[in-house]
Design an enzyme around this catalytic site. Structure first.
Site, mmCIF file in Angstrom:
data_model
loop_
_atom_site.group_PDB
_atom_site.id
_atom_site.type_symbol
_atom_site.label_atom_id
_atom_site.label_comp_id
_atom_site.label_asym_id
_atom_site.label_seq_id
_atom_site.Cartn_x
_atom_site.Cartn_y
_atom_site.Cartn_z
ATOM 1 N N ALA A 66 0.888 -1.068 0.060
ATOM 2 C CA ALA A 66 0.094 0.003 -0.357
ATOM 3 C C ALA A 66 0.548 1.355 -0.157
ATOM 4 O O ALA A 66 2.058 1.279 0.398
ATOM 5 C CB ALA A 66 -1.142 0.069 1.074
ATOM 6 N N GLY A 112 0.611 -4.835 0.806
ATOM 7 C CA GLY A 112 -0.868 -4.644 0.412
ATOM 8 C C GLY A 112 -0.318 -5.643 -1.382
ATOM 9 O O GLY A 112 -1.319 -6.493 -1.207
ATOM 10 N N GLU A 115 -0.912 -9.337 -0.206
ATOM 11 C CA GLU A 115 -2.416 -9.373 0.066
ATOM 12 C C GLU A 115 -3.171 -9.099 -1.137
ATOM 13 O O GLU A 115 -3.811 -9.964 -1.245
ATOM 14 C CB GLU A 115 -2.950 -8.202 0.595
ATOM 15 N N GLU A 135 4.263 -5.067 7.553
ATOM 16 C CA GLU A 135 3.885 -3.981 8.072
ATOM 17 C C GLU A 135 4.116 -3.707 9.690
ATOM 18 O O GLU A 135 3.855 -3.030 10.241
ATOM 19 C CB GLU A 135 1.662 -4.290 8.380
HETATM 20 N N1 COA Z 1 4.159 3.119 -0.689
HETATM 21 C C1 COA Z 1 5.049 4.199 -0.834
HETATM 22 N N2 COA Z 1 6.184 4.196 -1.526
HETATM 23 C C2 COA Z 1 6.770 2.988 -2.088
HETATM 24 C C3 COA Z 1 6.963 1.651 -1.254
HETATM 25 C C4 COA Z 1 5.450 2.243 -0.533
HETATM 26 N N3 COA Z 1 5.049 1.024 -0.168
HETATM 27 N N4 COA Z 1 7.607 0.742 -1.893
HETATM 28 C C5 COA Z 1 8.748 1.618 -2.626
HETATM 29 N N5 COA Z 1 8.562 2.697 -2.841
HETATM 30 C C6 COA Z 1 8.527 4.156 -3.180
HETATM 31 C C7 COA Z 1 10.042 4.464 -2.398
HETATM 32 O O1 COA Z 1 9.439 6.139 -1.725
HETATM 33 C C8 COA Z 1 10.777 5.119 -3.791
HETATM 34 O O2 COA Z 1 9.932 6.250 -4.336
HETATM 35 P P1 COA Z 1 11.352 7.713 -4.054
HETATM 36 O O3 COA Z 1 12.270 7.552 -5.458
HETATM 37 O O4 COA Z 1 10.577 8.642 -4.918
HETATM 38 O O5 COA Z 1 11.991 7.879 -3.107
HETATM 39 C C9 COA Z 1 10.787 4.176 -4.987
HETATM 40 O O6 COA Z 1 9.036 3.389 -4.906
HETATM 41 C C10 COA Z 1 11.483 3.186 -5.065
HETATM 42 O O7 COA Z 1 12.342 2.743 -4.013
HETATM 43 P P2 COA Z 1 13.183 2.147 -3.328
HETATM 44 O O8 COA Z 1 12.705 1.679 -1.294
HETATM 45 O O9 COA Z 1 14.152 3.731 -3.661
HETATM 46 O O10 COA Z 1 13.649 1.076 -3.864
HETATM 47 P P3 COA Z 1 14.519 -0.209 -2.737
HETATM 48 O O11 COA Z 1 14.959 -1.152 -4.430
HETATM 49 O O12 COA Z 1 15.806 0.658 -2.187
HETATM 50 O O13 COA Z 1 13.896 -0.878 -1.961
HETATM 51 C C11 COA Z 1 11.573 -1.744 -1.198
HETATM 52 C C12 COA Z 1 12.864 -1.501 -2.633
HETATM 53 C C13 COA Z 1 10.540 -3.080 -1.421
HETATM 54 C C14 COA Z 1 12.727 -2.659 -0.698
HETATM 55 C C15 COA Z 1 11.752 -0.785 -0.450
HETATM 56 O O14 COA Z 1 10.850 0.032 -1.633
HETATM 57 C C16 COA Z 1 10.865 -1.022 0.672
HETATM 58 O O15 COA Z 1 10.854 -1.835 1.908
HETATM 59 N N6 COA Z 1 9.585 -0.426 0.532
HETATM 60 C C17 COA Z 1 8.026 -0.658 1.527
HETATM 61 C C18 COA Z 1 7.330 -2.047 1.316
HETATM 62 C C19 COA Z 1 6.680 -2.176 2.407
HETATM 63 O O16 COA Z 1 6.554 -1.523 3.881
HETATM 64 N N7 COA Z 1 5.708 -2.353 1.980
HETATM 65 C C20 COA Z 1 4.359 -2.750 3.037
HETATM 66 C C21 COA Z 1 3.744 -1.351 2.727
HETATM 67 S S1 COA Z 1 1.536 -1.732 4.239
#
Ligand code: COA
Length: 260
Positions: A66, A112, A115, A135
Site C-alpha cells: 500500500a 498490500g 495481499e 507491516e
Molecule cells: N509506498 C509508497 N512508496 C513506495 C512504496 C510503498 N509501499 N514502496 C516503494 N515506494 C517508493 C519509494 O519511496 C521510492 O520512491 P522515491 O524514488 O520517490 O523515493 C520508490 O518507490 C523506489 O523505492 P526504493 O525504496 O528507493 O527502492 P529499493 O530498491 O531501495 O527498495 C523495497 C525496495 C521494496 C525494499 C522498498 O521500496 C520498501 O521497503 N518498500 C516498502 C515496502 C513495505 O513496507 N510495504 C508495505 C506497506 S504496508
C-alpha cells in the site's frame, strides 16, 4: 478503458491487467485501488473473458505494498476505514469474482502487494520475486486480508513467522510453502501464466465460477462449504455447459463451451 495507473489489455478470452506505477514500485495508492476495481469489474462482466492475469510493470516489483505516503498521518478510524474499503473494493472482490484470476508475481510482492496476490485464485512467481508482510516493521498489522489468507495458504506457524519477523522470502521458499504454484525465469513468467490460462479456457466457465464460489464458501464463517458444493453441483446439471460437456465426451469430440 483508459486508466492512469493500469494497462488493461484483452487478447481473445484473456484479460491482462498490469499495474503501472514502476517509479513507485507499483505501490497501491487510492486511485490505483479504484482503477483495479473498475478493471476487474469490467473483465468479469465481459462474457468473452475467461481468465484474468494480474501483474506489475517493470522488472523489479509486482506491488511493493500500500502507498505508505497516503496513510502516514492517519488516526484509528481512518485506518479502519482504509482497510474496510480496500478489502471490499479490491481484495474480497477479486477473490469472489466469477472469472479466475492468476497473479503473475514479477518481483517484490510486499504488504498490500502480497495481499493482492493472495486474493487471486492462482499465483506464479518469477525467480527474482521476494514476498513478505512487512507491516509490523511499520507499527501496523496487515490490513488487506493478510492475517487471514496467509495462514490459509502456508499454515499458521509460517504465517506467524513471516508477520512477526516482517521478513521477505524468495520465490523458491514461496514455492516450498505453497504460497505460489510455480516459479519461472522472469522472461517466461507471462507465457507460463498464459499456458495455465489456456488450460483453464478449455473448460466450462460456468462450472469454474461455481467451483470458485464453493471453494470460497469453505473459508467463510457461518457458511457450510459442503452445502455450497452440493448446491453448485446440482445447479450444474441445469446448465448448457453440462449438456455440452457430457455430449462432447460421449461423442468423442472436444467440448465447445460458450463462455461464462
Ligand atoms: N509506498 C509508497 N512508496 C513506495 C512504496 C510503498 N509501499 N514502496 C516503494 N515506494 C517508493 C519509494 O519511496 C521510492 O520512491 P522515491 O524514488 O520517490 O523515493 C520508490 O518507490 C523506489 O523505492 P526504493 O525504496 O528507493 O527502492 P529499493 O530498491 O531501495 O527498495 C523495497 C525496495 C521494496 C525494499 C522498498 O521500496 C520498501 O521497503 N518498500 C516498502 C515496502 C513495505 O513496507 N510495504 C508495505 C506497506 S504496508
Amino acid at each position: 478503458m483508459n486508466f492512469e495507473n493500469l494497462i488493461y489489455e484483452v487478447d481473445d478470452q484473456l484479460a491482462v491487467i498490469t499495474i503501472n506505477r514502476p517509479k513507485k514500485l507499483n505501490a497501491l495508492n487510492r486511485e490505483t485501488i479504484q482503477e483495479l476495481h473498475d478493471a476487474f469489474a469490467e473483465a468479469d462482466a465481459d462474457e468473452d473473458i475467461g481468465v484474468i492475469i494480474l501483474t506489475g510493470s517493470g522488472e523489479k516489483a509486482f506491488v511493493a505494498g500500500a502507498d505508505i505516503s497516503e496513510f502516514s498521518d492517519f488516526e484509528e478510524e481512518e485506518g479502519a476505514l482504509l482497510a474496510r474499503k480496500g478489502q471490499k473494493l479490491l481484495f474480497d472482490f477479486i477473490e469472489n469474482l466469477s472469472t479466475p484470476v492468476i497473479a503473475a508475481i514479477n518481483g517484490f510482492a510486499l504488504g498490500g502487494g502480497l495481499e493482492l496476490a493472495m486474493a487471486a485464485h492462482i499465483r506464479i512467481a518469477s525467480d527474482n520475486a521476494r514476498m513478505g508482510l512487512p507491516e509490523t516493521s511499520l507499527g501496523l498489522i496487515p490490513g488487506y486480508g493478510g492475517t487471514q489468507r496467509l495462514p490459509q495458504l502456508v499454515g499458521k506457524g509460517r504465517a506467524f513467522e513471516m508477520i512477526m519477523t516482517a521478513g521477505m522470502i524468495n520465490a523458491d521458499q514461496a514455492l516450498q510453502y505453497g504460497l505460489v504454484n510455480h516459479v519461472t525465469m522472469q522472461e517466461e513468467l507471462m507465457s507460463h501464466a498464459e499456458k495455465i490460462a489456456a488450460k483453464i479456457l478449455n473448460n466450462s466457465g460456468v462450472a469454474i465460477a461455481t467451483a470458485i464460489h464453493a471453494v470460497n464458501a469453505g473459508f467463510k464463517t457461518g457458511v457450510n462449504g459442503y452445502d455450497a458444493e452440493i448446491e453448485g453441483f446440482g445447479a450444474s446439471f441445469g446448465t448448457e455447459d453440462f449438456k455440452e460437456g457430457t455430449s462432447a465426451f460421449l461423442e468423442k469430440r472436444k467440448a465447445e463451451f460458450p463462455g461464462k
